[in-house]
Design a protein around this motif. Structure first.
Motif, PDB file in Angstrom:
ATOM      1  N   TRP A 133      -1.323  10.857  -8.093  1.00 46.00           N
ATOM      2  CA  TRP A 133      -0.079  10.277  -7.592  1.00 46.00           C
ATOM      3  C   TRP A 133       1.085  11.267  -7.655  1.00 46.00           C
ATOM      4  CZ3 TRP A 133      -0.122   4.675 -10.030  1.00 46.00           C
ATOM      5  CH2 TRP A 133      -1.275   4.006  -9.577  1.00 46.00           C
ATOM      6  N   ASN A 134       0.897  12.366  -8.366  1.00 48.16           N
ATOM      7  CA  ASN A 134       1.889  13.449  -8.385  1.00 48.16           C
ATOM      8  C   ASN A 134       3.283  12.952  -8.785  1.00 48.16           C
ATOM      9  OD1 ASN A 134       2.751  16.127  -8.078  1.00 48.16           O
ATOM     10  ND2 ASN A 134       3.290  15.831  -5.942  1.00 48.16           N
ATOM     11  N   PRO A 135       3.433  12.421 -10.001  1.00 48.29           N
ATOM     12  CA  PRO A 135       4.745  11.904 -10.412  1.00 48.29           C
ATOM     13  C   PRO A 135       5.783  13.011 -10.552  1.00 48.29           C
ATOM     14  CG  PRO A 135       3.215  11.935 -12.259  1.00 48.29           C
ATOM     15  CD  PRO A 135       2.410  12.253 -11.041  1.00 48.29           C
ATOM     16  N   GLY A 136       7.044  12.622 -10.420  1.00 43.89           N
ATOM     17  CA  GLY A 136       8.137  13.543 -10.636  1.00 43.89           C
ATOM     18  C   GLY A 136       8.337  13.821 -12.113  1.00 43.89           C
ATOM     19  N   HIS A 137       8.939  14.948 -12.428  1.00 48.05           N
ATOM     20  CA  HIS A 137       9.111  15.341 -13.823  1.00 48.05           C
ATOM     21  C   HIS A 137       9.947  14.338 -14.614  1.00 48.05           C
ATOM     22  CE1 HIS A 137       7.030  18.972 -13.050  1.00 48.05           C
ATOM     23  NE2 HIS A 137       8.004  19.605 -12.416  1.00 48.05           N
ATOM     24  N   ALA A 138      10.914  13.695 -13.968  1.00 53.75           N
ATOM     25  CA  ALA A 138      11.805  12.767 -14.681  1.00 53.75           C
ATOM     26  C   ALA A 138      11.484  11.308 -14.398  1.00 53.75           C
ATOM     27  CB  ALA A 138      13.254  13.057 -14.302  1.00 53.75           C
ATOM     28  N   ASP A 139      10.408  11.035 -13.669  1.00 57.94           N
ATOM     29  CA  ASP A 139      10.124   9.657 -13.235  1.00 57.94           C
ATOM     30  C   ASP A 139      10.013   8.676 -14.398  1.00 57.94           C
ATOM     31  OD1 ASP A 139      10.095  10.645 -10.688  1.00 57.94           O
ATOM     32  OD2 ASP A 139       8.022  10.086 -10.230  1.00 57.94           O
ATOM     33  N   GLY A 140       9.258   9.035 -15.419  1.00 58.20           N
ATOM     34  CA  GLY A 140       8.984   8.100 -16.505  1.00 58.20           C
ATOM     35  C   GLY A 140      10.246   7.585 -17.163  1.00 58.20           C
ATOM     36  N   THR A 141      11.152   8.494 -17.480  1.00 60.58           N
ATOM     37  CA  THR A 141      12.399   8.097 -18.141  1.00 60.58           C
ATOM     38  C   THR A 141      13.243   7.215 -17.239  1.00 60.58           C
ATOM     39  OG1 THR A 141      12.432  10.124 -19.451  1.00 60.58           O
ATOM     40  CG2 THR A 141      14.519   8.950 -19.199  1.00 60.58           C
ATOM     41  N   GLU A 181      19.445  15.662 -13.879  1.00 59.48           N
ATOM     42  CA  GLU A 181      19.693  17.091 -13.635  1.00 59.48           C
ATOM     43  C   GLU A 181      18.536  17.744 -12.900  1.00 59.48           C
ATOM     44  OE1 GLU A 181      18.079  18.794 -17.961  1.00 59.48           O
ATOM     45  OE2 GLU A 181      20.236  18.803 -17.485  1.00 59.48           O
ATOM     46  N   LYS A 182      17.389  17.086 -12.862  1.00 59.42           N
ATOM     47  CA  LYS A 182      16.236  17.621 -12.140  1.00 59.42           C
ATOM     48  C   LYS A 182      16.250  17.256 -10.657  1.00 59.42           C
ATOM     49  CE  LYS A 182      13.207  17.487 -16.227  1.00 59.42           C
ATOM     50  NZ  LYS A 182      13.096  18.944 -16.355  1.00 59.42           N
ATOM     51  N   HIS A 183      17.124  16.319 -10.269  1.00 56.99           N
ATOM     52  CA  HIS A 183      17.172  15.844  -8.894  1.00 56.99           C
ATOM     53  C   HIS A 183      18.387  16.409  -8.176  1.00 56.99           C
ATOM     54  CE1 HIS A 183      14.762  11.904  -9.872  1.00 56.99           C
ATOM     55  NE2 HIS A 183      14.212  12.981 -10.395  1.00 56.99           N
ATOM     56  N   THR A 184      18.273  16.549  -6.857  1.00 60.37           N
ATOM     57  CA  THR A 184      19.417  16.876  -6.014  1.00 60.37           C
ATOM     58  C   THR A 184      19.602  15.756  -5.009  1.00 60.37           C
ATOM     59  OG1 THR A 184      19.127  19.270  -6.211  1.00 60.37           O
ATOM     60  CG2 THR A 184      20.378  18.472  -4.316  1.00 60.37           C
ATOM     61  N   ALA A 185      20.820  15.196  -4.961  1.00 56.60           N
ATOM     62  CA  ALA A 185      21.140  14.105  -4.044  1.00 56.60           C
ATOM     63  C   ALA A 185      22.257  14.551  -3.116  1.00 56.60           C
ATOM     64  CB  ALA A 185      21.559  12.861  -4.825  1.00 56.60           C
ATOM     65  N   PRO A 232      11.580  17.609  -8.214  1.00 53.37           N
ATOM     66  CA  PRO A 232      10.365  18.363  -8.507  1.00 53.37           C
ATOM     67  C   PRO A 232       9.295  17.456  -9.095  1.00 53.37           C
ATOM     68  CG  PRO A 232      11.992  18.759 -10.213  1.00 53.37           C
ATOM     69  CD  PRO A 232      12.661  17.898  -9.174  1.00 53.37           C
ATOM     70  N   CYS A 233       8.063  17.666  -8.670  1.00 55.40           N
ATOM     71  CA  CYS A 233       6.921  16.887  -9.157  1.00 55.40           C
ATOM     72  C   CYS A 233       5.897  17.833  -9.783  1.00 55.40           C
ATOM     73  CB  CYS A 233       6.311  16.106  -8.003  1.00 55.40           C
ATOM     74  SG  CYS A 233       7.455  14.928  -7.250  1.00 55.40           S
ATOM     75  N   LEU A 234       4.815  17.276 -10.263  1.00 60.34           N
ATOM     76  CA  LEU A 234       3.779  18.125 -10.850  1.00 60.34           C
ATOM     77  C   LEU A 234       3.304  19.161  -9.847  1.00 60.34           C
ATOM     78  CD1 LEU A 234       1.611  15.595 -12.902  1.00 60.34           C
ATOM     79  CD2 LEU A 234       3.481  17.054 -13.677  1.00 60.34           C
ATOM     80  N   ASP A 235       3.260  18.782  -8.583  1.00 61.29           N
ATOM     81  CA  ASP A 235       2.889  19.710  -7.520  1.00 61.29           C
ATOM     82  C   ASP A 235       3.947  19.648  -6.425  1.00 61.29           C
ATOM     83  OD1 ASP A 235       1.503  21.519  -5.932  1.00 61.29           O
ATOM     84  OD2 ASP A 235       0.245  19.964  -5.030  1.00 61.29           O
ATOM     85  N   GLY A 236       4.773  20.654  -6.328  1.00 59.21           N
ATOM     86  CA  GLY A 236       5.768  20.706  -5.275  1.00 59.21           C
ATOM     87  C   GLY A 236       6.921  19.745  -5.481  1.00 59.21           C
ATOM     88  N   HIS A 237       7.457  19.204  -4.380  1.00 58.21           N
ATOM     89  CA  HIS A 237       8.618  18.323  -4.409  1.00 58.21           C
ATOM     90  C   HIS A 237       8.377  17.090  -3.552  1.00 58.21           C
ATOM     91  CE1 HIS A 237      10.551  22.026  -5.810  1.00 58.21           C
ATOM     92  NE2 HIS A 237      11.589  21.309  -6.176  1.00 58.21           N
TER      93      HIS A 237
END
Length: 294
Positions: free
Chosen positions: A28-36, A185-189, A206-211
């Motif tokens: 599913w390639n989650p984003g680095h900050a998704d969980g929080t 801070e990991k996201h750009t809007a 950013p995700c585990l693989d790419g964006h």
């Protein structure tokens, strides 16, 4: 019936980390900050079924209001699959659900099973992916000038939420979610100026693989191109990794945008609702926010 060694309870922080690991293993390639961000949106919305070895199955039911909630993270540990444990968790969580409308993005071949719980197909979402060049190499001649763009900040979330609600881009107000999604801070809007403060916006993370880019909301294809390119330009040292965009299948302009950049379909989901369909304006939705929270 569950055995005495099996129980259902809300997930704790370390369980949420396991859930994220499972999502990554499932591709599913989650984003680095998704969980929080996800857990902060509704701390009470993440459930698990446990056996003697620990977590067996997970399911989230993130409630935005009494009118709208969204299901995600329906995963079972591989060694316990086929034993009905995921279904037990599903039934337990849905039994206590209070939202008038519940949405999900489910695996297409499970539609019949979801239908047994009262879910009705609204449309399909297609995950598009591609290794994309720098924006200067792919700019259409009619794209809105870059000086029409601005970067969203935490102080803009009320304007963003009002924009989404007034144009029916999401099923309910989601201020808590937007605070994390835009504020990370990991996201750009980025947004385009408009009568309500903005006329479209997008987020890249950013995700585990790419964006992944999502959401991507715009009035038309030219505005969507402008936002898409500006978001691509904010990637850091990852032009050789894929970019993902989840488009609602009925939006043919979104499909055209993805095709313009050479993106191809890699996955699809069935967007289904139990209860009244929120009737989102899919023509303005060029990229949904996430398959987990809607």
């Amino acid at each position: 019936m569950m055995t005495p060694a099996e129980k259902i309870r809300r997930l704790r922080p370390h369980d949420l980390a396991t859930m994220q690991q499972w999502a990554a293993t499932e591709g599913w390639n989650p984003g680095h900050a998704d969980g929080t961000i996800f857990s902060t949106t509704d701390p009470e919305g993440f459930w698990g079924l446990f056996d003697k070895k620990g977590l067996v199955a997970t399911l989230s039911l993130v409630t935005y209001s009494a009118d709208f909630a969204f299901i995600g993270f329906y995963i079972c540990r591989p060694d316990r699959r086929g034993q009905g444990l995921g279904l037990r968790l599903w039934n337990s969580v849905l039994e206590d659900a209070v939202a008038q409308t519940i949405g999900l993005d489910g695996v297409v071949d499970q539609q019949e099973n979801y239908a047994k719980s009262g879910f009705v197909l609204a449309h399909r979402n297609i995950r598009m992916a591609g290794i994309l060049p720098t924006p200067s190499d792919v700019t259409p001649s009619d794209v809105t000038p870059p000086d029409d763009l601005y970067e969203l900040q935490i102080g803009d979330i009320a304007v963003v939420d009002a924009y989404e609600q007034s144009l029916h881009l999401f099923g309910e107000s989601r201020l808590s979610f937007l605070k994390g999604w835009i504020g990370s801070e990991k996201h750009t809007a980025l947004a385009l100026y408009g009568p309500m403060g903005l006329r479209g916006y997008g987020v890249i993370r950013p995700c585990l693989d790419g964006h992944k880019i999502g959401p991507l909301f715009a009035e038309n294809e030219a505005d969507a191109h402008c936002l898409f390119q500006a978001l691509l330009a904010r990637r850091e040292n990852s032009q050789d990794r894929p970019v993902y965009l989840d488009i609602p299948e009925p939006n043919t302009a979104a499909a055209g945008l993805a095709a313009h950049y050479g993106m191809t379909a890699v996955f699809e989901t069935a967007r289904m609702y139990r209860g009244p369909d929120p009737k989102l304006d899919l023509d303005r939705i060029f990229g949904i926010t996430s398959f987990e929270l809607g």
